[in-house]
Design a protein around this motif. Sequence first.
Motif, PDB file in Angstrom:
ATOM      1  N   ASP A  45       0.875  -1.171   0.000  1.00  9.19           N
ATOM      2  CA  ASP A  45       0.000   0.000   0.000  1.00  9.19           C
ATOM      3  C   ASP A  45       0.913   1.221   0.000  1.00  9.19           C
ATOM      4  O   ASP A  45       1.706   1.407   0.926  1.00  9.19           O
ATOM      5  N   LEU A  46       0.803   2.031  -1.035  1.00 12.97           N
ATOM      6  CA  LEU A  46       1.709   3.159  -1.217  1.00 12.97           C
ATOM      7  C   LEU A  46       0.979   4.487  -1.036  1.00 12.97           C
ATOM      8  O   LEU A  46      -0.160   4.637  -1.473  1.00 12.97           O
ATOM      9  N   ALA A  47       1.653   5.454  -0.445  1.00  6.53           N
ATOM     10  CA  ALA A  47       1.103   6.802  -0.312  1.00  6.53           C
ATOM     11  C   ALA A  47       1.261   7.576  -1.626  1.00  6.53           C
ATOM     12  O   ALA A  47       0.515   8.532  -1.872  1.00  6.53           O
ATOM     13  N   GLU A  48       2.197   7.165  -2.453  1.00  6.14           N
ATOM     14  CA  GLU A  48       2.470   7.848  -3.719  1.00  6.14           C
ATOM     15  C   GLU A  48       1.227   7.859  -4.612  1.00  6.14           C
ATOM     16  O   GLU A  48       0.526   6.868  -4.732  1.00  6.14           O
ATOM     17  N   THR A  49       0.957   9.004  -5.252  1.00  7.29           N
ATOM     18  CA  THR A  49      -0.209   9.116  -6.137  1.00  7.29           C
ATOM     19  C   THR A  49       0.185   9.148  -7.613  1.00  7.29           C
ATOM     20  O   THR A  49      -0.655   8.946  -8.477  1.00  7.29           O
ATOM     21  N   ASP A  50       1.455   9.391  -7.902  1.00  5.16           N
ATOM     22  CA  ASP A  50       1.941   9.401  -9.281  1.00  5.16           C
ATOM     23  C   ASP A  50       2.318   7.982  -9.689  1.00  5.16           C
ATOM     24  O   ASP A  50       3.206   7.368  -9.085  1.00  5.16           O
ATOM     25  N   ARG A  51       1.625   7.462 -10.694  1.00 13.46           N
ATOM     26  CA  ARG A  51       1.792   6.064 -11.101  1.00 13.46           C
ATOM     27  C   ARG A  51       3.229   5.733 -11.509  1.00 13.46           C
ATOM     28  O   ARG A  51       3.787   4.727 -11.090  1.00 13.46           O
ATOM     29  N   SER A  52       3.845   6.571 -12.317  1.00 11.29           N
ATOM     30  CA  SER A  52       5.203   6.274 -12.785  1.00 11.29           C
ATOM     31  C   SER A  52       6.217   6.358 -11.643  1.00 11.29           C
ATOM     32  O   SER A  52       7.163   5.563 -11.583  1.00 11.29           O
ATOM     33  N   LYS A  53       6.020   7.294 -10.727  1.00 11.28           N
ATOM     34  CA  LYS A  53       6.915   7.401  -9.557  1.00 11.28           C
ATOM     35  C   LYS A  53       6.741   6.190  -8.654  1.00 11.28           C
ATOM     36  O   LYS A  53       7.721   5.634  -8.145  1.00 11.28           O
ATOM     37  N   ALA A  54       5.494   5.759  -8.468  1.00 12.82           N
ATOM     38  CA  ALA A  54       5.238   4.570  -7.647  1.00 12.82           C
ATOM     39  C   ALA A  54       5.915   3.352  -8.240  1.00 12.82           C
ATOM     40  O   ALA A  54       6.560   2.576  -7.529  1.00 12.82           O
ATOM     41  N   GLU A  55       5.803   3.186  -9.559  1.00 13.19           N
ATOM     42  CA  GLU A  55       6.434   2.034 -10.208  1.00 13.19           C
ATOM     43  C   GLU A  55       7.951   2.082 -10.063  1.00 13.19           C
ATOM     44  O   GLU A  55       8.593   1.076  -9.761  1.00 13.19           O
TER      45      GLU A  55
END
Length: 79
Positions: A45-55
Amino acid sequence: MKARVTVMLKNGVLDPQGEAVRHALGTLGFAGVEGVRQGKVIELDLAETDRSKAEADVKAMCEKLLANTVIESYRVEIL
């Protein structure tokens, strides 16, 4: 945001757990199972909302901790 990481032994790497499962299935009467590869699934579960940054972050996690990249491969899915 959620991420799912699937980690498997690379092809050619001996998988003793998979072989034990294959043997046990045969003992239980499940004929025809010629091979088993066992891996692991990790959900984050990630707090990141930017898909490419999360990946990118999850791939970095895999390279540093979640997978032994010498003998394992991994696949990242952002859900």
